[in-house]
Design a protein around this motif. Structure first.
Motif, short mmCIF file in Angstrom:
data_model
loop_
_atom_site.label_atom_id
_atom_site.label_comp_id
_atom_site.label_asym_id
_atom_site.label_seq_id
_atom_site.Cartn_x
_atom_site.Cartn_y
_atom_site.Cartn_z
N PRO A 44 39.37 11.55 -11.58
CA PRO A 44 37.99 11.91 -11.22
C PRO A 44 37.20 12.60 -12.33
O PRO A 44 35.96 12.64 -12.27
CB PRO A 44 38.17 12.84 -10.02
N ALA A 45 37.86 13.13 -13.37
CA ALA A 45 37.15 13.81 -14.45
C ALA A 45 36.54 12.85 -15.45
O ALA A 45 35.70 13.25 -16.28
CB ALA A 45 38.10 14.76 -15.18
N VAL A 46 36.92 11.56 -15.39
CA VAL A 46 36.41 10.57 -16.34
C VAL A 46 34.97 10.23 -16.00
O VAL A 46 34.61 10.01 -14.83
CB VAL A 46 37.29 9.30 -16.32
N ILE A 75 44.35 4.65 -24.92
CA ILE A 75 43.17 4.63 -24.06
C ILE A 75 42.20 5.66 -24.62
O ILE A 75 42.58 6.80 -24.91
CB ILE A 75 43.51 5.01 -22.60
N VAL A 76 40.94 5.24 -24.80
CA VAL A 76 39.89 6.17 -25.24
C VAL A 76 38.90 6.28 -24.09
O VAL A 76 38.42 5.27 -23.57
CB VAL A 76 39.19 5.67 -26.51
N LEU A 77 38.59 7.51 -23.71
CA LEU A 77 37.70 7.72 -22.57
C LEU A 77 36.83 8.94 -22.82
O LEU A 77 37.09 9.73 -23.74
CB LEU A 77 38.49 7.86 -21.28
N ARG A 78 35.82 9.09 -22.00
CA ARG A 78 34.95 10.26 -22.09
C ARG A 78 34.98 10.99 -20.76
O ARG A 78 34.95 10.37 -19.70
CB ARG A 78 33.52 9.86 -22.45
N LEU A 79 35.01 12.31 -20.83
CA LEU A 79 35.01 13.13 -19.63
C LEU A 79 33.58 13.39 -19.17
O LEU A 79 32.66 13.52 -20.00
CB LEU A 79 35.72 14.45 -19.88
#
Length: 388
Positions: free
Chosen positions: A83-85, A209-213
């Motif tokens: 859920p923080a993504v 995996i590259v993601l943004r919060l």
């Protein structure tokens, strides 16, 4: 009474040849010293700008790089569903499943071959890396054998130019676009569709995996959730910190080599400055005796010769720094010890490096001139005049 600085400067000018030779030796040392600092700064700047502070990289636990990492599809899906993504405008996780492989390519200007990093990315890759912009052509189409190349790769390697083709992974790939990553490490990469690259290289899992919060302040909590989840074997790092860590081995090597050369050269430069100053004292015995007879105290003589040595150091420092600043026009490439791929970066001069280089030059001048200055200040008036 104090000896005016103009008097010291005229003494240096009257011995122009020895002044130039001594300053040149100091300049060489300062050039090497500054070049090492600039190279290290350029490397660090390249890698830090590669990553975004708000992005998070997920790799397999205990893996130091994406090349060593393996992220199964099920774990990738579970991680980006946290859920923080952050979410895209379509309500999907703002993340990119990526795979990294190395291929060997021929350089344009020589017959040498070097490793180039191929990065398979997802559709959100450009949104996650705002520093990257297409400068020619277009972005590759998902599900196709199309790739885009970094500007640095396109210049240096055969087959990486716009419209050219290269063969790897048992396929022929077409370069449909070139991108500029603002001098970051991505300039040394080639990008394509992650799923297509995985099929070509028969990879069953992603590399990272590259993601943004949604809220960057929640990183520590997100990191704890990912690393303690029994379903996952992943480690979370801020992207900027991840790429900064990649420079440690190469940066250490550059520093050790550069500082070793600087120490060796500086010993020779200090000896040269000392010999020059001793010769100056020997040739000015009568002058020193006259100054003492006119009432100038020992500390004034000491200060005058030290100022002369510091002026030599300053001249050499400015000359060496000027030569080193020209190195900013030079592009440098070497092997990244962490990923074993070629990395291009440049020399970068900062105010801090300029200040450190000048202080280093002044320190060499002071060390080289202290003993001769001390000898000059200890001369007795009668002995000095008699020796003349």
């Amino acid at each position: 009474m104090k000896i005016p600085p103009g008097y010291v400067a005229r003494n240096l000018w009257s011995r122009r040849l020895t002044t130039v030779l001594t300053a040149a030796g100091l300049a060489l040392v300062v050039f090497v010293f500054a070049a090492v600092l600039m190279l290290n700064e350029g490397l660090h700047d390249t890698m830090v700008t590669t990553g975004e502070y708000d992005n998070v990289v997920l790799i397999r636990s205990s893996s130091e790089t994406e090349v060593q990492s393996s992220v199964p599809r099920a774990q990738a899906d579970a991680a980006i569903s946290h859920p923080a993504v952050a979410l895209t405008g379509e309500g999907l996780p703002l993340a990119s499943r990526e795979t990294v492989v190395l291929i060997s390519l021929d350089k344009r200007e020589s017959s040498q071959r070097s490793n180039v990093l191929i990065r398979g990315v997802g559709p959100n890759a450009l949104e996650l890396r705002p520093q990257i912009r297409l400068v020619a052509g277009r972005m590759f189409r998902a599900g196709s054998s199309e790739i885009v190349a970094g500007a640095g790769v396109a210049r240096r390697f055969n087959g990486a130019g716009l419209g050219e083709r290269m063969r790897f992974g048992q396929r022929e790939w077409t370069v449909v676009g070139l991108f500029d990553a603002g001098g970051s490490g991505f300039d040394s990469e080639i990008w394509g569709d992650a799923d297509q690259l995985m099929q070509a290289f028969r990879r069953p899992s992603y590399s990272s995996i590259v993601l943004r919060l949604a809220d960057s302040a929640q990183f520590e909590r997100f990191k704890k959730d990912i690393e303690t989840d029994p379903r996952l074997t992943l480690e979370a790092k801020r992207e900027q910190a991840y790429y900064s860590d990649q420079t440690k081995a190469l940066s250490t090597f550059i520093n050790i080599l550069g500082m070793t050369l600087s120490v060796v050269f500086s010993i020779g430069a200090v000896i040269g400055a000392t010999v020059t100053m001793y010769a100056s004292v020997a040739n000015r015995v009568a002058e020193i005796g006259t100054l003492r007879a006119l009432g100038f105290q020992r500390r004034s003589i000491l200060a005058a010769f030290l100022v002369e040595a510091l002026m030599l150091g300053l001249v050499g420092g400015v000359a060496g720094l000027a030569c080193a600043s020209a190195m900013q026009l030079v592009s440098f490439s070497t092997t990244n010890f962490q990923s074993f791929s070629e990395l291009a970066f440049g020399f970068r001069l900062t105010p801090a490096i300029a200040a450190e280089s000048l202080l280093f030059a002044l320190a060499m001048g002071f060390v080289g001139g202290f003993l001769p200055a001390l000898r000059a200040s200890r001369m007795e008036i009668v002995d000095a005049l008699r020796a003349a």
